[in-house]
Enzyme design. Sequence first.
Site, PDB file in Angstrom:
ATOM      1  N   ASN A 268       5.946   8.152   3.189  1.00  0.00           N
ATOM      2  CA  ASN A 268       5.979   9.014   2.022  1.00  0.00           C
ATOM      3  C   ASN A 268       6.593  10.369   2.340  1.00  0.00           C
ATOM      4  O   ASN A 268       6.156  11.055   3.262  1.00  0.00           O
ATOM      5  CB  ASN A 268       4.556   9.211   1.486  1.00  0.00           C
ATOM      6  CG  ASN A 268       4.014   7.959   0.838  1.00  0.00           C
ATOM      7  OD1 ASN A 268       4.175   7.744  -0.357  1.00  0.00           O
ATOM      8  ND2 ASN A 268       3.386   7.097   1.630  1.00  0.00           N
TER       9      ASN A 268
ATOM     10  N   HIS B 231       0.836  -1.197   0.000  1.00  0.00           N
ATOM     11  CA  HIS B 231       0.000   0.000   0.000  1.00  0.00           C
ATOM     12  C   HIS B 231       0.872   1.249   0.000  1.00  0.00           C
ATOM     13  O   HIS B 231       1.927   1.303   0.637  1.00  0.00           O
ATOM     14  CB  HIS B 231      -0.927   0.012   1.219  1.00  0.00           C
ATOM     15  CG  HIS B 231      -2.109   0.916   1.046  1.00  0.00           C
ATOM     16  ND1 HIS B 231      -2.037   2.281   1.248  1.00  0.00           N
ATOM     17  CD2 HIS B 231      -3.381   0.658   0.662  1.00  0.00           C
ATOM     18  CE1 HIS B 231      -3.221   2.813   1.009  1.00  0.00           C
ATOM     19  NE2 HIS B 231      -4.054   1.849   0.649  1.00  0.00           N
ATOM     20  N   HIS B 232       0.410   2.273  -0.726  1.00  0.00           N
ATOM     21  CA  HIS B 232       1.193   3.497  -0.852  1.00  0.00           C
ATOM     22  C   HIS B 232       1.328   4.234   0.480  1.00  0.00           C
ATOM     23  O   HIS B 232       2.215   5.081   0.646  1.00  0.00           O
ATOM     24  CB  HIS B 232       0.542   4.418  -1.891  1.00  0.00           C
ATOM     25  CG  HIS B 232       1.523   5.253  -2.655  1.00  0.00           C
ATOM     26  ND1 HIS B 232       2.776   5.562  -2.177  1.00  0.00           N
ATOM     27  CD2 HIS B 232       1.431   5.854  -3.867  1.00  0.00           C
ATOM     28  CE1 HIS B 232       3.409   6.312  -3.057  1.00  0.00           C
ATOM     29  NE2 HIS B 232       2.636   6.499  -4.089  1.00  0.00           N
ATOM     30  N   SER B 233       0.473   3.925   1.449  1.00  0.00           N
ATOM     31  CA  SER B 233       0.607   4.542   2.767  1.00  0.00           C
ATOM     32  C   SER B 233       1.845   4.032   3.504  1.00  0.00           C
ATOM     33  O   SER B 233       2.282   4.632   4.482  1.00  0.00           O
ATOM     34  CB  SER B 233      -0.641   4.276   3.622  1.00  0.00           C
ATOM     35  OG  SER B 233      -0.810   2.885   3.838  1.00  0.00           O
TER      36      SER B 233
END
Length: 455
Positions: A301, A131-133
Amino acid sequence: MDAMFLSMEGTEWPQHTLGLMILDPSDAPGFDFEHLRDHLNRRLPYLPQFRRRIQEVPLGLDRPVWVDDPSFKLDYHIHRAALPAPGGERELADVVGEILGRQLDRNQPLWESWFVEGLEGGRVAYIAKTHHSMVDGVSGAGLSSVLCDAHPKADKPLVALPDEDEQPRHSALELFAKGTVAAATSPPKIVQYLGQTVRGAVTTISHLRRDNPPPRPMSAPKTSFNGALSSHRSFAYTSLPMADIKHVKNSLGVKVNDVILCVVAGALRSYLLKRDELPQNSVLATVPMSTRDAGDDELGNFVHAMVASMCTDVEDPVERLSAIHNGMNSAKALAEDLQSQQSVGLTDFAPPVLLNLLFKGFRAAKLEDKLPLGSNLIVSNVPGPPVQLYMAGARIEHIVPVGPLTVGMGINVTVFSYGNYVDVGVQADPDLMDDPWELLEGAKAELEKLMAAAG
């Protein structure tokens, strides 16, 4: 930003990234699914974040928190598949497209991997979906220092075992209190955010008045690959010689990223011309810019998105490359000035329950078809290791990256430099772009044109 990726996710906007490794196990006796599974099991202690899941705050009053999953089992996260004959690029890409279209289960740590057999030449694919989180491009690349080795017989990674405290599950009352405090402290943050927005607008106007201005906000032209996204995904991949890209870079006095953008821009121009859809104004691309300090590959991120012109209105490849180089300098200058002013994000005061409703309403109303576009596609360039790597003893031939689609952009082009190649992954919505392979063929043709111009 990690929380924003969770809030914006939906069936049509799954927010995960993916890495595709092509492995050659010919010099790794005993390499199979169980061998790779044992390798992952030995390396997981070096990645404590991969044993954590999110815990939501009651009523969505505040951002969720990471907690250790007491019932974590590796077997829930590693799967096995086989390709149909002949096991070529197209068959593998179809499997990747299917995997891309499925959301991750939020009741588990937000990652999964696939061991794919049946590739031609006796090769194997390893697909890591996260997941990009949890990761951005740089931290995703940093995972290679844990999962991969510079020597085929290494028994442990070069990085040290992390010394991190356990993240226990919180009580509902504790999280509710946390959300209540966050709600009570929101008004000052809202005022701060509004002031920040005004300062950002003034900064943007100042840059737009310069001799070589960046693109105006929300000025991207409509194309056939822009619109409301479906839940379907397609995928294509290829590799470009790093030596050719560096030759063009050195001969024409630009940067590697400029050459990559120019190659993608030429491919887009050809794709649109073939369909008689080339807009008069240039296509715009969202180009993620890392805000990390050098050497920092902490998970999470740390990026700021800048919007740059792809100069698709320029026919000559060399002129286009020069225009992209100048335009990137302008876009980066604006992005850096805006980033320096950013102290409060939307998720600092807007609770997830509100953001979730806003994004669901946006998608339900298909506002991507109705509102002005800020960008037409995402183009991301992630630097990778220049040395040969191995995974569980098998030689890694290629590492292909895949970034997510979002907000009406039906194409994401992500590139990763590894060894002697730049590996290119294209994720697309098949309802908006019928053939991502055509885009890659156009990219190869554009690089050949630049090579000819560079002598």
